[in-house]
Design a protein around this motif. Structure first.
Motif, PDB file in Angstrom:
ATOM      1  N   VAL A 212      42.224   3.158  33.993  1.00 18.49           N
ATOM      2  CA  VAL A 212      43.030   3.169  32.766  1.00 18.49           C
ATOM      3  C   VAL A 212      44.153   4.196  32.874  1.00 18.49           C
ATOM      4  O   VAL A 212      43.898   5.383  33.080  1.00 18.49           O
ATOM      5  CB  VAL A 212      42.128   3.547  31.557  1.00 18.49           C
ATOM      6  CG1 VAL A 212      42.923   3.485  30.263  1.00 18.49           C
ATOM      7  CG2 VAL A 212      40.918   2.645  31.487  1.00 18.49           C
ATOM      8  N   GLY A 213      45.379   3.738  32.725  1.00 19.32           N
ATOM      9  CA  GLY A 213      46.526   4.645  32.680  1.00 19.32           C
ATOM     10  C   GLY A 213      46.879   4.904  31.224  1.00 19.32           C
ATOM     11  O   GLY A 213      46.199   5.656  30.544  1.00 19.32           O
ATOM     12  N   ARG A 214      47.920   4.232  30.750  1.00 21.24           N
ATOM     13  CA  ARG A 214      48.289   4.368  29.326  1.00 21.24           C
ATOM     14  C   ARG A 214      48.568   2.987  28.737  1.00 21.24           C
ATOM     15  O   ARG A 214      49.692   2.699  28.339  1.00 21.24           O
ATOM     16  CB  ARG A 214      49.525   5.247  29.185  1.00 21.24           C
ATOM     17  CG  ARG A 214      49.249   6.700  29.459  1.00 21.24           C
ATOM     18  CD  ARG A 214      50.515   7.502  29.312  1.00 21.24           C
ATOM     19  NE  ARG A 214      51.030   7.474  27.955  1.00 21.24           N
ATOM     20  CZ  ARG A 214      52.168   8.071  27.593  1.00 21.24           C
ATOM     21  NH1 ARG A 214      52.881   8.703  28.481  1.00 21.24           N
ATOM     22  NH2 ARG A 214      52.578   8.024  26.336  1.00 21.24           N
TER      23      ARG A 214
ATOM     24  N   LEU B  56      37.497   9.768  43.658  1.00 16.96           N
ATOM     25  CA  LEU B  56      38.907  10.170  43.608  1.00 16.96           C
ATOM     26  C   LEU B  56      39.397  10.367  42.165  1.00 16.96           C
ATOM     27  O   LEU B  56      40.253  11.206  41.907  1.00 16.96           O
ATOM     28  CB  LEU B  56      39.736   9.074  44.281  1.00 16.96           C
ATOM     29  CG  LEU B  56      41.105   9.416  44.825  1.00 16.96           C
ATOM     30  CD1 LEU B  56      41.011  10.470  45.919  1.00 16.96           C
ATOM     31  CD2 LEU B  56      41.774   8.153  45.391  1.00 16.96           C
ATOM     32  N   LEU B  57      38.835   9.584  41.249  1.00 13.92           N
ATOM     33  CA  LEU B  57      39.319   9.615  39.868  1.00 13.92           C
ATOM     34  C   LEU B  57      38.359  10.374  38.955  1.00 13.92           C
ATOM     35  O   LEU B  57      37.331  10.855  39.386  1.00 13.92           O
ATOM     36  CB  LEU B  57      39.520   8.184  39.368  1.00 13.92           C
ATOM     37  CG  LEU B  57      40.507   7.336  40.192  1.00 13.92           C
ATOM     38  CD1 LEU B  57      40.634   5.945  39.595  1.00 13.92           C
ATOM     39  CD2 LEU B  57      41.875   8.003  40.280  1.00 13.92           C
ATOM     40  N   LYS B  58      38.728  10.469  37.679  1.00 16.38           N
ATOM     41  CA  LYS B  58      37.885  11.149  36.686  1.00 16.38           C
ATOM     42  C   LYS B  58      37.515  10.150  35.591  1.00 16.38           C
ATOM     43  O   LYS B  58      38.288   9.227  35.321  1.00 16.38           O
ATOM     44  CB  LYS B  58      38.665  12.303  36.029  1.00 16.38           C
ATOM     45  CG  LYS B  58      39.136  13.376  36.991  1.00 16.38           C
ATOM     46  CD  LYS B  58      38.064  14.419  37.181  1.00 16.38           C
ATOM     47  CE  LYS B  58      38.540  15.591  38.011  1.00 16.38           C
ATOM     48  NZ  LYS B  58      38.845  15.285  39.407  1.00 16.38           N
TER      49      LYS B  58
ATOM     50  N   LEU C 272      49.937  11.814  35.017  1.00 15.08           N
ATOM     51  CA  LEU C 272      49.339  10.857  34.092  1.00 15.08           C
ATOM     52  C   LEU C 272      49.058  11.622  32.803  1.00 15.08           C
ATOM     53  O   LEU C 272      48.273  12.569  32.803  1.00 15.08           O
ATOM     54  CB  LEU C 272      48.045  10.286  34.688  1.00 15.08           C
ATOM     55  CG  LEU C 272      47.221   9.359  33.790  1.00 15.08           C
ATOM     56  CD1 LEU C 272      48.044   8.164  33.323  1.00 15.08           C
ATOM     57  CD2 LEU C 272      45.979   8.866  34.531  1.00 15.08           C
TER      58      LEU C 272
ATOM     59  N   ARG D  98      45.263   1.593  48.823  1.00 13.20           N
ATOM     60  CA  ARG D  98      43.970   2.048  49.360  1.00 13.20           C
ATOM     61  C   ARG D  98      42.786   1.246  48.875  1.00 13.20           C
ATOM     62  O   ARG D  98      41.732   1.257  49.503  1.00 13.20           O
ATOM     63  CB  ARG D  98      43.727   3.522  48.958  1.00 13.20           C
ATOM     64  CG  ARG D  98      44.664   4.456  49.630  1.00 13.20           C
ATOM     65  CD  ARG D  98      44.530   5.872  49.084  1.00 13.20           C
ATOM     66  NE  ARG D  98      45.496   6.703  49.752  1.00 13.20           N
ATOM     67  CZ  ARG D  98      45.248   7.370  50.879  1.00 13.20           C
ATOM     68  NH1 ARG D  98      44.050   7.331  51.402  1.00 13.20           N
ATOM     69  NH2 ARG D  98      46.195   8.077  51.460  1.00 13.20           N
TER      70      ARG D  98
ATOM     71  N   ARG E 189      47.712   8.455  45.496  1.00 16.25           N
ATOM     72  CA  ARG E 189      48.296   7.555  46.503  1.00 16.25           C
ATOM     73  C   ARG E 189      48.253   8.195  47.887  1.00 16.25           C
ATOM     74  O   ARG E 189      48.380   7.524  48.895  1.00 16.25           O
ATOM     75  CB  ARG E 189      49.717   7.169  46.116  1.00 16.25           C
ATOM     76  CG  ARG E 189      50.750   8.231  46.374  1.00 16.25           C
ATOM     77  CD  ARG E 189      52.147   7.731  46.150  1.00 16.25           C
ATOM     78  NE  ARG E 189      52.367   7.435  44.744  1.00 16.25           N
ATOM     79  CZ  ARG E 189      53.573   7.272  44.200  1.00 16.25           C
ATOM     80  NH1 ARG E 189      54.627   7.336  44.970  1.00 16.25           N
ATOM     81  NH2 ARG E 189      53.724   7.045  42.928  1.00 16.25           N
TER      82      ARG E 189
ATOM     83  N   ALA F 188      40.167   7.405  34.494  1.00  8.81           N
ATOM     84  CA  ALA F 188      41.588   7.709  34.293  1.00  8.81           C
ATOM     85  C   ALA F 188      42.289   7.578  35.638  1.00  8.81           C
ATOM     86  O   ALA F 188      41.793   8.092  36.651  1.00  8.81           O
ATOM     87  CB  ALA F 188      41.745   9.128  33.755  1.00  8.81           C
ATOM     88  N   GLY F 189      43.416   6.897  35.669  1.00  8.21           N
ATOM     89  CA  GLY F 189      44.149   6.744  36.927  1.00  8.21           C
ATOM     90  C   GLY F 189      45.302   5.771  36.753  1.00  8.21           C
ATOM     91  O   GLY F 189      45.468   5.175  35.695  1.00  8.21           O
ATOM     92  N   GLN F 190      46.093   5.655  37.800  1.00  7.30           N
ATOM     93  CA  GLN F 190      47.233   4.739  37.765  1.00  7.30           C
ATOM     94  C   GLN F 190      47.053   3.701  38.873  1.00  7.30           C
ATOM     95  O   GLN F 190      47.194   4.046  40.057  1.00  7.30           O
ATOM     96  CB  GLN F 190      48.532   5.511  37.958  1.00  7.30           C
ATOM     97  CG  GLN F 190      48.721   6.601  36.911  1.00  7.30           C
ATOM     98  CD  GLN F 190      50.097   7.233  36.972  1.00  7.30           C
ATOM     99  OE1 GLN F 190      51.029   6.778  36.337  1.00  7.30           O
ATOM    100  NE2 GLN F 190      50.223   8.314  37.726  1.00  7.30           N
TER     101      GLN F 190
ATOM    102  N   ASN G 130      49.265   3.609  41.957  1.00  8.30           N
ATOM    103  CA  ASN G 130      49.132   4.631  43.002  1.00  8.30           C
ATOM    104  C   ASN G 130      47.951   4.352  43.927  1.00  8.30           C
ATOM    105  O   ASN G 130      47.772   5.052  44.915  1.00  8.30           O
ATOM    106  CB  ASN G 130      48.937   6.018  42.364  1.00  8.30           C
ATOM    107  CG  ASN G 130      50.244   6.591  41.852  1.00  8.30           C
ATOM    108  OD1 ASN G 130      51.308   6.036  42.111  1.00  8.30           O
ATOM    109  ND2 ASN G 130      50.161   7.681  41.110  1.00  8.30           N
ATOM    110  N   LEU G 131      47.131   3.360  43.574  1.00 10.58           N
ATOM    111  CA  LEU G 131      45.878   3.151  44.303  1.00 10.58           C
ATOM    112  C   LEU G 131      45.831   1.832  45.060  1.00 10.58           C
ATOM    113  O   LEU G 131      44.917   1.588  45.825  1.00 10.58           O
ATOM    114  CB  LEU G 131      44.708   3.200  43.295  1.00 10.58           C
ATOM    115  CG  LEU G 131      44.562   4.522  42.541  1.00 10.58           C
ATOM    116  CD1 LEU G 131      43.795   4.330  41.241  1.00 10.58           C
ATOM    117  CD2 LEU G 131      43.846   5.545  43.425  1.00 10.58           C
TER     118      LEU G 131
ATOM    119  N   GLN H 275      47.648  11.346  29.188  1.00  9.80           N
ATOM    120  CA  GLN H 275      46.864  10.508  28.269  1.00  9.80           C
ATOM    121  C   GLN H 275      46.620  11.192  26.928  1.00  9.80           C
ATOM    122  O   GLN H 275      45.700  10.827  26.198  1.00  9.80           O
ATOM    123  CB  GLN H 275      45.525  10.130  28.933  1.00  9.80           C
ATOM    124  CG  GLN H 275      45.721   9.251  30.172  1.00  9.80           C
ATOM    125  CD  GLN H 275      44.444   8.739  30.762  1.00  9.80           C
ATOM    126  OE1 GLN H 275      43.433   9.441  30.760  1.00  9.80           O
ATOM    127  NE2 GLN H 275      44.463   7.534  31.298  1.00  9.80           N
TER     128      GLN H 275
END
Lengths: 249, 369
Positions: free
Chosen positions: A60-62, A136-138, B162, A107, B177, A98-100, A103-104, B164
């Motif tokens: 989930v980004g925004r 990698l994410l939260k 980011l 990978r 990335r 949380a992440g974009q 950007n992923l 939020q």
């Protein structure tokens, strides 16, 4: 039908029975306490752990809520049958991070990313398949109550490479409770409601959904085709209807 | 035209006495700065103002006022203030964003510094003077160029942020990335951590320099890898210089737990200055903390070895007049640059320990004394 504590208990118990019919006989679903104990038993694997390969990760980004609703339906309708079944038996288990997605993507292989890149899904897959991404994410946090919004209608797009549904497109209202509901809770509840509705065939590509915010779902006269009922410590009855999908309007 | 270099060492929170680990970091950065200044256009950025908005600093100030009220800090020693800091860290009292807000606002609006930290910075200024350390403006008001919102906007626009908060979430530095983990830099209430503070300062500065050197404590390596990734995109060549801490009796402990006892800069400098010349003290400290301890953190602090190297420095300085013009000298500093513009303080200082070493007076006075 009016929402009462009895009705909420029945909806929650019916869900448990329909998702895991083989356990229905041995689980006591007659009271709130018994229902919560049964849920916890199923969730922790105490009663026949569902087959693995049933975890979805949502990055989930925004996203705007309308994007989230439309794209959740699109993702769920793209899940192949052989993966959809174990996911459904695992109560459409989804982890929100949380992440974009943009950007992923080099990978990790996403099953679906929204056109604006604000939200993306991986899986359903075995837990270890998404372990690297989860490290990698939260975990997504969204502690703010979403403000009420004017009704907005979205059309569920067909997944790429799939022809639109043969059945006639339908229109339904999606009511979402907002009072004392943090955005992250709303995300979880609406996701389950929509994913299950798609897997049950209530929502199909081409359908239109009108998103309506209400402080609490109580008092709504609309007949619901699906209700999302979950535990809520703020509710005097311990259960609350967080979202509801109406019959065709 | 010479290349421009930005040296950006991690700062020490002004809430405690300087320990051997802090001294090591300060001396490394100082030799790097003064040696590089002989061969390049170098900026040394070390602003306490930038890092005051972090929770550990504002939280300490709020703790002091809440628990001690009006107090005269001008008579307290660094160790006494450090003991208060240890108490603060042990207290574990939850501090809400609104408790810290008056302090955060005062820092941003008019450069407020709590008298306890001001007292510590004044005492440190005296140590800097005795040790011949370049004073980067310890007592000055040096705000970062960007405010918090400008920094977040810049990060988000570059795809490496980011935000939020609108959803009740946090602000993250996003270098996923490049395979680096998502890192929170601001809470949902807008409270920044030290990375957010560093970015406010370094994002614009990195864009204006050819080379950026980040000097930091080994334990901050994951955060500094992230920082380097973001700042590298501003165009500067980024170099990391991790510096190991100095174990005391085999243990590497954070100063927030106290236990520094007799190994504070104050005590060490006072004891050594009583027996040696100021020049020997300055050079000897650098020989020990840079060349003897090296970049790692294997060797525990050895006051006897420090003393020995201050004595050795005394002899080295005494020999200089006859040996002036020999190696190493300012003219040979290029040898200690290995493919980058900044001078490596470790290799340069080690060269002073060689048997044949007879450094020139110009090198000693411009870099070590």
């Amino acid at each position: 039908m009016t929402l009462t504590s009895r009705r909420l208990l029945t909806v929650a118990a019916d869900r448990l029975r329909s998702v895991r019919p083989e356990l229905a006989a041995e689980l006591d679903l007659s009271t709130l306490e018994a229902l919560l104990a049964a849920k916890s038993r199923v969730a922790t694997g105490g009663a026949d752990t569902p087959a693995d390969g049933a975890l979805v990760v949502c990055v989930v980004g925004r996203p705007a809520l309308s994007v989230l609703v439309r794209e959740t339906c699109r993702f769920a309708s793209s899940v192949p049958y052989e993966r959809a079944r174990p996911w459904q038996r695992a109560f459409t288990r989804t982890v929100f991070l949380a992440g974009q997605p943009g950007n992923l993507r080099d990978r990790f292989t996403f099953a679906h990313v929204s056109g604006d890149g604000s939200v993306g899904w991986l899986g359903p897959a075995a837990e270890q398949d998404t372990e690297a991404l989860r490290r990698l994410l939260k975990v997504f946090h969204g502690d703010r109550e979403p403000p009420a919004w004017a009704p907005v209608t979205v059309t569920v797009p067909p997944p790429p490479g799939k022809s639109p549904s043969l059945r006639r497109p339908r229109h339904r209202d999606l009511y979402v409770a907002t009072a004392r509901v943090a955005f992250s809770t709303l995300l979880v509840q609406v996701n389950h409601l929509l994913a299950e509705a798609v897997l049950d065939g209530l929502i199909a590509p081409g359908d239109r959904l009108t998103l309506r915010s209400v402080p609490w779902l109580t008092g709504l006269a609309s007949p619901f085709a699906a209700l999302r009922v979950d535990e809520d410590t703020d509710s005097p009855h311990g259960l609350r209807a967080f979202a509801g999908l109406t019959e065709e309007t | 035209m010479s290349r421009s270099v930005l040296l950006a060492p991690v700062t020490v929170t002004p809430s405690k006495p300087l320990t051997p680990s802090h001294l090591k970091g300060l001396l490394w950065a100082d030799v790097m700065y003064r040696a590089t200044a002989q061969v390049a256009d170098v900026t040394f950025r070390y602003s306490h103002t930038t890092y005051h908005p972090t929770e550990q600093t504002l939280g300490f100030w709020e703790f002091l006022d809440r628990t001690r009220g009006d107090t005269d800090y001008t008579t307290l020693s660094e160790s006494q203030i450090g003991e208060l800091y240890v108490r603060y860290r042990a207290e574990g009292h939850p501090q809400a964003a609104e408790d810290l807000y008056p302090y955060a606002q005062a820092v941003e609006e008019h450069g407020f510094v709590h008298p306890a930290s001001e007292r510590v910075l004044r005492l440190w200024s005296a140590h800097y003077a005795r040790l011949g350390l370049h004073d980067p403006g310890l007592l000055g008001h040096q705000p970062p160029e960007l405010d918090l919102e400008e920094m977040v906007e810049e990060l988000v626009a570059s795809g490496m942020g980011l935000d939020q908060r609108e959803l009740g979430g946090r602000v993250y530095l996003d270098a996923t990335r490049f395979g680096l983990p998502l890192r929170q830099i601001m809470s949902a209430e807008g409270r920044p951590n030290y990375l957010a503070c560093a970015l406010r300062e370094l994002l614009p500065l990195a864009a204006r320099h050819d080379e950026l050197v980040l000097l930091y404590d080994n334990e901050l390596a994951p955060d500094y890898r992230l920082l380097a990734q973001v700042l590298g995109r501003q165009g500067a060549a980024v170099h990391h210089v991790p510096i190991g801490r100095v174990p005391i009796d085999g243990r590497v402990a954070s100063a927030r737990h106290g236990g520094w006892h007799e190994h504070t800069a104050d005590t060490l400098v006072r004891d050594l200055a009583a027996e040696h010349t100021p020049e020997a003290l300055r050079l000897g400290m650098r020989l020990y903390f840079i060349a003897v301890l090296g970049p790692g953190q294997r060797e525990s602090f050895r006051p006897d070895l420090l003393r020995k190297h201050v004595s050795r420095a005394e002899r080295l300085v005494a020999r200089v007049p006859e040996a002036a013009g020999t190696r190493p000298s300012v003219d040979t500093l290029g040898r200690y640059r290995r493919g980058h513009t900044h001078v490596d303080p470790y290799r340069l200082t080690c060269s002073l320990l060689g048997r044949a070493a007879a450094p020139s007076l110009s090198l000693l006075s411009s870099v070590y004394l």
